[in-house]
Design a protein around this motif. Structure first.
Motif, PDB file in Angstrom:
ATOM      1  N   ALA A   1      -8.427   3.624   4.206  1.00  0.00           N
ATOM      2  CA  ALA A   1      -7.074   3.462   4.751  1.00  0.00           C
ATOM      3  C   ALA A   1      -7.054   2.871   6.152  1.00  0.00           C
ATOM      4  CB  ALA A   1      -6.343   4.800   4.734  1.00  0.00           C
TER       5      ALA A   1
ATOM      6  N   GLY B   1      -9.537   5.728  -1.271  1.00  0.00           N
ATOM      7  CA  GLY B   1      -8.488   5.283  -0.372  1.00  0.00           C
ATOM      8  C   GLY B   1      -8.562   5.931   0.985  1.00  0.00           C
ATOM      9  N   ALA B   2      -8.882   7.221   1.009  1.00  0.00           N
ATOM     10  CA  ALA B   2      -8.865   7.936   2.272  1.00  0.00           C
ATOM     11  C   ALA B   2      -9.883   7.365   3.252  1.00  0.00           C
ATOM     12  CB  ALA B   2      -9.140   9.411   2.027  1.00  0.00           C
TER      13      ALA B   2
ATOM     14  N   ALA C   1      -4.407   7.971  -0.942  1.00  0.00           N
ATOM     15  CA  ALA C   1      -4.167   7.092   0.190  1.00  0.00           C
ATOM     16  C   ALA C   1      -3.587   5.768  -0.252  1.00  0.00           C
ATOM     17  CB  ALA C   1      -5.478   6.837   0.939  1.00  0.00           C
TER      18      ALA C   1
ATOM     19  N   SER D   1      -8.496  13.106  -2.688  1.00  0.00           N
ATOM     20  CA  SER D   1      -7.880  12.250  -1.678  1.00  0.00           C
ATOM     21  C   SER D   1      -6.792  11.399  -2.310  1.00  0.00           C
ATOM     22  CB  SER D   1      -8.924  11.349  -1.017  1.00  0.00           C
ATOM     23  OG  SER D   1      -9.314  10.316  -1.874  1.00  0.00           O
TER      24      SER D   1
ATOM     25  N   GLY E   1      -3.386   7.972   4.641  1.00  0.00           N
ATOM     26  CA  GLY E   1      -4.172   8.631   3.604  1.00  0.00           C
ATOM     27  C   GLY E   1      -4.480  10.060   3.991  1.00  0.00           C
TER      28      GLY E   1
END
Lengths: 645, 1028
Positions: free
Chosen positions: B215, B211-212, B646, B644, B616
């Motif tokens: 994002a 996700g990070a 996010a 992470s 994120g």
């Protein structure tokens, strides 16, 4: 530096603020429901939507079927063999489930050829939306606003009445449309009677409106709702609510009586009257119409024509006529199949034929127990009927018999699209074209030496196979123009008469009888009988005997119009089944015989058709669609389904 | 001073003039970069303060101008980066970097050093991708990335296509990854583009998995991203590369065709099973006639051998050139591919078989206008010219499948000439033979349908300005750019039809009659076209600066994009606005944190909710950079813990385009003419509809030992709570809005979980021998939690069909193996068994399990088959070594935890005149059963049977392991190079799909694809690589 940040910030904000609108849909002409009611014409269009799911009925059930006429003991559908998805065949085979019910066969739910829970409720919502918005809508004329409002009320009542007739169960009452965030777990169903009360409330709201007409007078407004329809709906619905299947142990007959009495009075005082005069003598009065007396002539004329829309029409009996005609196709889809060799459709049953009295007003069978066996092969003849002859069973019958049914030996003048076969003794040697032919439904013949040859008459003889022969030995003639056929198929078919005054009279008669007003009941039954050229019921009749006569009168007067399906159901209690009427249907097995002297005659016997499966208790009511039942179980935990499905 | 500079910059921008601002303190440095064995290293990037200055030449030499007090950084993939304080002569030695810490990972918006990267990103570089024999960029991805599942769907050479999934599915819509090409984001439609880019143009590809890293891409982030960066120019002397190869392609399997004797027996056997009697289809004489290879009257035509060549050829020539000085740099590429035909055509009037040319070109130019402004432009394109038979543009697939349908008993390919007694020709013959049931002929398709000329042009253009804002604060820059990507496909067809002739019933004579209405027609011209285009406008800014041990890398961008697709019909162009920002910071390369957010919107949603923030955060602790670790556990060359969390977004819900809006319109044709129109409410909008948000968590650890061995392990979880669904299970019909028009809502729930394990070992033992081993194993499993499904009642064996199951769960009947073979072997067994609602089973038909025990097999007995449309496991293993001038590299790739239903075999046998493959030979017969012979298929039939219901009889484990690529190369010695005046000269031999291990047990059903489609093919390539 500061300035730069400033400028950048301003630029960024400008860009960001323009982002939202840059993603809007380009103008597309789509409007919202609110905008609809800001415009006079679109508001009017919305009312038209409310009309959009009134079923065509008549012979326009899916695939040119007469629908409930064939699904009850009025008739047998000749489409029960060649087309395995035909609704009638599926009824007879009991091939039905909540997810796939034959009356809703054309389950696309878009047409008007099938019975649909979903579509009815969609229109009920449309009516509710309309009623919600109409008070504040931008309508240019206040009388339009009033009339449209009244129409939406009658329409909602109409759709509810259809749901009640078919599904016969408790229903949610929808005064206002559900919002998208509605909590359906909290919706409660109202009992049959409460829904009827709501139907009456809607009808009364419409009746209170001065701008709702009593009668439609121009063709472009055909099928719009009137005050007369509101009364007719009230009449039928109160009768249904009081009937054993729906009354939940309560006695609503007095209510039914008073509502029906008011209905009869209101209709009579506003120009509605029974049809009792021949208008097109040249057609129905002609000998080539083969109608034996004036009553059969004008009755056949009445059913074969669509009522004209005029302030003072010849047809003052029809209260509500559907717009879709049976059109010129009728002689091809619901008539002796030999006319154009496509299909026969409705084959009236022997039971229906038995129901027609002789001309002296005596029933042919003992109405308290018409058959001695469960298969209807042993008729229990009415001992006091001296006019009926087993050897010549179609003589001396109620004029309505001749206006309703083509039977063996009756005659028809029309353009025939088929050749007569070599053993078509009555019509021997006839080629195609315009001519009179004898209706010949025998399915065997006996030579003068006594040998029986089990070969049906090739044109019209009874057979269990194919789409053109009759299954029962009878053909539908009630709605069939006496002369339509090859090269004459342009003769118009009638629009289905959904409500007519004779039914209201009989509704009233039944309600009056059940509520103890027997004299009034007899008076109104006799109005119908007199119009048909039958002697009245004697004023001394009462109790079960009177009930049987009134029930039989409905059967005869409303034959093949689709009422019987609902009548036999509502006359039963919820725990009963239809085995007495709908399980065994019989036809006439007719043998053509030659005597030694060359003359000939017919031997009439009864024959059973395949046992129908659609008679058990669950067939009293149509199942609610499976999706709905599943959804409702998910929402409320309750099982909404009608018993047995 | 600053104001003056701004003024100067603005003025210069306007005038377009160029000023050389020579800093007084600059010095020129020069030297050689070598590895630890003393070999000079070409290609080392020499940079200072994040600015690339020079790339070492073939002798490892460089020169650069740098601030006297500055540091020079030397980096090269595979070696540890080294910083050295500037001095005029610097000899630099780079140490090996088995952990790739020096890698500058391109995550789309920025580049981040692998060492401090806290996101989950897999990368591959041109060198690795270039080893693949696939000609389409996408094809080279198989096995290259941990976390990217690739599944080939068609296999035709130079037409192959591939589906790619980053960590499986992130939503129940089953979306596929978006693509970022040189910084511009394209939605998944752009996978199409990847087919038309050549692998040569690519510098690197990154797969953004967590996700990070996703994002900042907002509503296009959730399904993962494939970040593609094309090559850019390197300063220095002109460098020219030439790559020429010749490839031979051979199908791995061939369509199964039986000789006519075997075929006729199988067909007759099917008719016997259907109760049609013995010798129903082929008479006894015919069957006898087919024996021993048949004759003219009893043909045994091998259509495959007649029409298919043993192999096809492919040629490629690629040229690239790069060079420049500190003001202008360029990279140019020109690349031609020719794909030859697999078919033997005998049409003389025109070229009937197929041929394809693809030309790719690219020119990426960077121009430094002055110290503040530089301009860059990428212009690339591809032109595909394909010539195919007139029957179908996709000729290979179609032709293959119709060869399958053509049995050997048919005389062919054309009718013979007929002579009278004197030997004069009565009829010329030469008409195409087919049968009434088949009505096509592969011969006719290839030779008598005309031809198509397809012209497919693609332009990818991007250009922008980059502003160096270091005068505001060092390391600050901004940029604006526009991008255009278009696809235009035009097909010119000259097609004709051919008369069909069928053989008359009398087998004792060879007589044919014209069948059907088709006749031999002349070529008819027609033309068709399709096009689409993306237009993107982008603004961006970045700030990269080191404050002592604090390292800062901040970036932001904003893109407005319009996508117009002519093929999309009457729909409006698609418009999206993306923006995002990220801030990466690390302290002393020990503690790293990255904050990011996207703010994006698309026109699928109403104004108030169309924009969504997708924030994120990721962080890493690089323990191995801690002093105490370095001191106490020196063998621990890498220990990094990452995590992470996010929010990512998705706007592709698959529902109506403007589902947030009511769609009300007046339509002509109401019931009451007087009331004119009626109102049509086709869609009830949900004014609160919002983009889907997928919450993604990733935790990972990287462990390196002795700078040789590395293990990485990631665990991830993705959760969607506001999935867009049309949930009508809690909506009764009686409310009156048609359920099909009912508003969609953000009520769906979905979950995806998994892990990834990578292991590698890399060591150069001396300057002549290095060894490299790497492998990855990925696991992902998704589950639909809530889509508003209405439960079936308790008479169903399974009450849900979607909820609780993975995306693409299929349903069918289970075979009841209680009697051993799962088939009805004798009549009593049928009578004792449950009734089938869809027909009556015959002897030898599949015995289905009555799961709900009601004595009837109907939809209530359906059970889940397999585990959805994606494999659970994705794995690859790569081994390579170099020994002196030789280098060997093998890549194994596979999928696991995956079942496929090969049920097409059930319909084959009754299709056309019957199509049989190896499996059908083992079909049930009473005789085989009595003799206890092996039975591997239900009784054959000439028509549809109860076996056609979806069932598990042919549900097979479709896991496989394949030797995807193998390459052996030889670097010519310096003498040879010098003779050619080349800096490097490599000769290589490589192969693709050399072998596959799977659990299919038969040869007639390929583990991927179907038996009637073009099979997986094998390639052998011989090529040379010359660099000048």
């Amino acid at each position: 530096m500061k300035r730069i940040i400033y400028i950048s910030a301003v630029c960024l904000l400008t860009v960001l603020s323009s982002c939202s609108s840059v993603l809007d849909e380009a103008p597309s002409g789509k409007i919202s429901i609110e905008e609809v009611f800001r415009d006079n014409d679109m508001t009017m269009n919305y009312l038209n939507t409310c009309y959009s799911s009134i079923n065509a009925k008549g012979c326009l059930y899916f695939f040119w079927s007469r629908g409930p006429v064939n699904w009850c003991d009025d008739a047998w559908d000749a489409d029960d063999q060649d087309v395995n998805w035909a609704a009638s065949r599926r009824y007879y085979d009991g091939n039905a489930s909540a997810s796939d019910f034959p009356a809703n066969y054309n389950a696309g739910d878009s047409g008007n050829e099938s019975v649909s829970w979903t579509r009815s409720f969609q229109r009920i919502r449309n009516c509710a939306v309309f009623l919600q918005h109409i008070p504040t809508a931008n309508v240019t004329s206040e009388s339009d606003r009033a009339r449209w409002t009244a129409e939406a009320h009658v329409l909602r009542a109409y759709y509810y009445s259809e749901l009640l007739m078919w599904f016969g169960c408790s229903l949610p009452i929808i005064r206002e449309p559900y919002t998208l965030d509605a909590d359906f777990a909290k919706v409660e169903r109202s009992s049959f009677h409460d829904v009827v009360e709501f139907v009456i409330e809607d009808c009364d709201a419409a009746l209170a409106c001065d701008d709702l007409p009593w009668r439609i007078t121009t063709d472009s407004e055909a099928m719009r709702m009137t005050k007369a329809v509101a009364w007719a709906i009230k009449s039928r619905m109160t009768l249904f609510a009081a009937s054993p299947l729906y009354n939940e142990g309560n006695n609503y007959w007095e209510e039914a009586y008073s509502v029906n009495k008011a209905a009869v009075q209101a209709l009579e005082s506003n120009g509605y009257a029974l049809y009792d005069k021949l208008n097109q003598t040249a057609v129905w009065g002609d000998e080539k119409a083969y109608l034996p007396n004036k009553e059969s002539q004008y009755l056949n004329e009445y059913f074969c024509n669509s009522g004209a829309y005029a302030a003072d029409p010849a047809d003052k009996e029809t209260i509500y006529q559907l717009r879709e005609g049976a059109n010129s196709n009728l002689c091809n889809v619901d008539a002796p199949g030999a006319i154009l060799a496509y299909k026969t459709g409705t084959c009236p049953s022997q039971e229906l034929v038995d129901a027609f009295e002789t001309i002296n007003g005596e029933p042919v069978l003992d109405l308290s127990k018409p058959y001695l066996d469960e298969q209807h092969l042993k008729p229990n003849y009415n001992a006091s009927n001296t006019l009926y002859s087993k050897e010549d069973p179609y003589a001396n019958r109620d004029p309505r018999f001749y206006a309703t049914i083509y039977y063996n030996g009756s005659k028809r003048y029309c353009g025939w699209g088929t050749d007569a076969g070599s053993i078509s003794f009555e019509n021997l040697g006839q080629g195609q074209g315009l001519m009179t032919r004898t209706i010949t439904t025998w399915d065997a013949y006996k030579n003068s030496d006594g040998t029986v040859i089990n070969t049906p008459e090739p044109l019209m003889g009874r057979s269990l196979l194919g789409r053109t022969p009759t299954r029962t030995g009878y053909f539908q003639r009630k709605f069939l123009h006496p002369n339509s056929g090859k090269n004459m198929i342009g003769l118009p078919g009638p629009r289905h008469k959904d409500y007519r005054l004779a039914e209201i009279y009989l509704n009233f008669a039944e309600a009056a009888m059940e509520s103890g007003h027997e004299a009034e009941a007899i008076t109104y039954v006799n109005k119908v009988r007199t119009r048909a050229g039958m002697p009245g019921l004697s004023s001394g009749l009462s109790g079960d005997v009177l009930r049987q006569r009134i029930h039989n009168e409905r059967r005869v007067e409303l034959a093949l119009e689709g009422n019987r399906y609902f009548d036999v159901r509502r006359w039963h209690k919820p725990d009963e089944d239809l085995s007495a009427t709908d399980r065994w249907i019989t036809g006439a097995h007719i043998t053509h015989y030659f005597k030694a002297d060359g003359s000939h005659g017919y031997i009439y016997e009864r024959t059973i058709l395949k046992e129908r499966q659609c008679y058990t208790n669950k067939w009293l009511k149509m199942p609610i669609p499976l999706t709905e039942v599943n959804n409702m179980r998910a929402i409320t935990g309750e099982d909404w389904q009608n018993p047995g499905w | 001073m600053m104001n003056k500079n701004i003024f100067a910059a603005a003025a210069l921008l306007l005038l377009g003039a160029s000023i050389q601002q020579v800093m007084a303190q600059d010095i020129t440095v020069a030297g050689t970069v070598r590895d630890i064995y003393g070999n000079p290293l070409p290609g080392v990037i020499v940079s200072s303060n994040h600015k690339d200055l020079y790339i070492t030449d073939k002798n490892g030499q460089y020169t650069a101008k740098v601030n006297k007090s500055g540091e020079l950084e030397f980096s090269l993939l595979g070696f540890k980066p080294t910083s050295v304080k500037a001095s005029s002569q610097m000899e630099v030695t780079l140490e090996d970097d088995a952990h790739n810490l020096a890698e500058n990972v391109n995550i789309g918006l920025s580049k981040q050093s692998r060492e401090v990267l806290s996101d989950a990103v897999s990368t591959a570089h041109s060198k690795d991708l270039g080893r693949s024999l696939m000609t389409r960029l996408q094809g080279t991805f198989s096995g290259m990335f941990s976390g990217l599942t690739t599944m080939e769907s068609t296999f035709e050479p130079a037409y192959e296509s591939l589906n790619m999934y980053v960590r499986g599915y992130s939503t129940f819509h089953g979306g596929i990854a978006s693509v970022v090409i040189d910084g511009i984001l394209y939605d998944s439609f752009a996978h199409d583009i990847l087919y038309r880019i050549s692998p040569e143009e690519i510098e690197s590809v990154s797969i953004l998995k967590d996700g990070a890293s996703q994002a900042i891409y907002g509503v296009k982030g959730a399904d993962g991203l494939i970040v593609i960066n094309t090559k850019r120019g390197t300063p220095g002397k002109l460098k020219v590369g030439v790559n020429i190869s010749e490839t031979v392609q051979v199908p791995t399997t061939r369509i199964h065709s039986f000789d006519s004797y075997t075929f006729a027996n199988l067909r007759n056997q099917a008719a016997v099973n259907d109760g049609l009697g013995e010798y129903h289809i082929f008479s006894k004489e015919a069957v006898e006639g087919f024996k021993d290879g048949g004759s003219d009257l009893y043909p045994n035509t091998n259509w495959y051998d007649m029409l298919v060549r043993d192999f096809s050829n492919q040629q490629r020539i690629a040229l690239d050139a790069t060079g420049g000085n500190e003001n202008v740099r360029f990279y140019s590429n020109f690349n031609v591919l020719r794909q030859g035909s697999f078919w033997n055509a005998d049409q003389t009037a025109y070229k009937a078989d197929n041929e394809k040319y693809r030309i790719n070109f690219r020119s990426n130019v960077d121009v430094k206008i002055n110290n503040y402004i530089s301009l860059w432009a990428n212009l690339a394109g591809s032109i595909v010219r394909a010539h195919t038979p007139g029957g179908a543009v996709d000729c290979n697939g179609t032709l293959y499948s119709i060869i399958t349908g053509m049995p050997s008993f048919i005389y062919g390919p054309v009718t013979p000439a007929v002579y009278d007694n004197d030997g004069n020709v009565i009829e010329a013959g030469g008409e195409v033979v087919t049968t009434p049931n088949i009505n096509f002929s592969p011969y006719g398709f290839l030779n008598r349908t005309g031809y198509n000329n397809e012209m497919n042009t693609n332009i990818y253009g991007q250009a922008g300005l980059k502003f160096d804002l270091s005068f505001l604060t060092p390391g600050l820059w901004a940029g604006v750019s526009v991008g255009y990507l278009s696809y235009i496909n035009s097909i010119t067809s000259n097609t004709q039809d051919y008369a069909r002739y069928i053989r008359e019933d009398d087998w004792s004579d060879l007589r044919f009659t014209h069948y059907g209405t088709t006749i031999n027609t002349n070529l008819t011209y027609s033309k068709g076209a399709a096009l689409y285009g993306y237009f993107s406008y982008k603004g961006e800014a970045g700030w990269q600066r080191d404050f002592g041990r604090h390292h800062l890398n901040a970036n932001a961008y904003m893109t407005y994009q319009v996508f117009d697709n002519l093929a999309g019909g009457a729909t409006y162009d698609f418009r999206r606005v993306y923006s995002g920002a990220e801030l990466a910071y690390d302290f002393d390369k020990r503690y790293a944190v990255k904050l990011s957010t996207g703010y994006s919107g698309s026109d699928y949603f109403p104004r108030k909710t169309r924009f969504v923030w997708t924030p994120g955060v990721s962080a890493a602790w690089i323990a191995s950079n801690e002093g105490f670790v370095k001191e106490n556990v020196p063998w621990l060359s890498l220990l990094k813990v990452r995590g992470s969390y996010a929010v990512t977004g998705n706007d592709a819900t698959g529902f109506d385009r403007y589902a947030y809006k009511d769609q009300v319109n007046s339509t002509a044709g109401g019931k009451i003419p007087y009331l004119e129109y009626y109102t049509n409410e086709s869609v009830y909008g949900n004014p609160n509809l919002e983009p889907e948000k997928i919450y993604k968590t990733n935790v990972g650890i990287d462990l390196g030992i002795a700078n040789q061995f590395q293990v990485s392990f990631d665990v991830f979880k993705e959760k969607l709570n506001n999935g867009v669904i049309k949930s009508t299970s809690k909506v009764p019909l009686y409310q009156g809005i048609p359920l099909g028009a009912y508003p969609i809502t953000n009520m769906g729930e979905f979950e995806n979980k998994g892990w990834e394990l990578s292991v590698s070992y890399r060591k150069r033992f001396n300057s002549d021998f290095g060894l490299f081993l790497a492998g990855h194993l990925d696991y992902s499993k998704n589950k639909v939690i809530y889509v508003g499904e209405t439960a079936y009642n308790d008479t169903y064996a399974y009450r849900y069909r979607t909820e609780g199951y993975p995306v693409g769960q299929s349903w069918g009947y289970l075979t009841d193996y209680s009697n051993g073979n799962g088939l009805y072997n004798f009549q009593d067994e049928i009578e004792a068994g449950p009734k089938y609602s869809f027909g009556t089973p015959r002897l030898g038909d599949i015995k289905y399990k009555d799961l709900n025990g009601d004595g009837v097999i109907d939809e209530k007995d359906m059970a889940p088959l397999g585990n959805g449309s994606l494999p659970k496991y994705n794995f690859a293993f790569n081994v390579g070594f170099n020994l002196k001038n030789f280098e060997v590299n093998l890549l194994f790739q596979g999928l696991g935890g995956y079942k496929r239903n090969y049920s097409e075999l059930f319909t084959f046998q009754s299709a056309y005149d019957g199509v049989f493959t190896e499996s059908h030979k083992s079909a049930w017969t009473a005789e085989k059963w009595l003799n206890d012979e092996e039975i591997g298929f239900p009784a054959l039939s000439t028509t549809a049977t109860t076996n056609l219901q979806t069932n598990d009889y042919l549900l097979k484990d479709a896991s496989f392991l394949r030797l995807k690529t193998a390459e052996i190369s030889y670097k010519m010695p310096k003498k040879v190079c010098d003779f050619l005046n080349a800096s490097a000269f490599k000769v290589y031999l490589s192969g693709q799909n050399l072998f596959t291990i799977d659990g299919m047990k038969t040869n007639d059903t390929p583990v991927e694809g179907t038996c009637s489609a073009f099979p997986v093919y094998r390639m052998y390539r011989l090529g040379i690589n010359l660099t000048f």
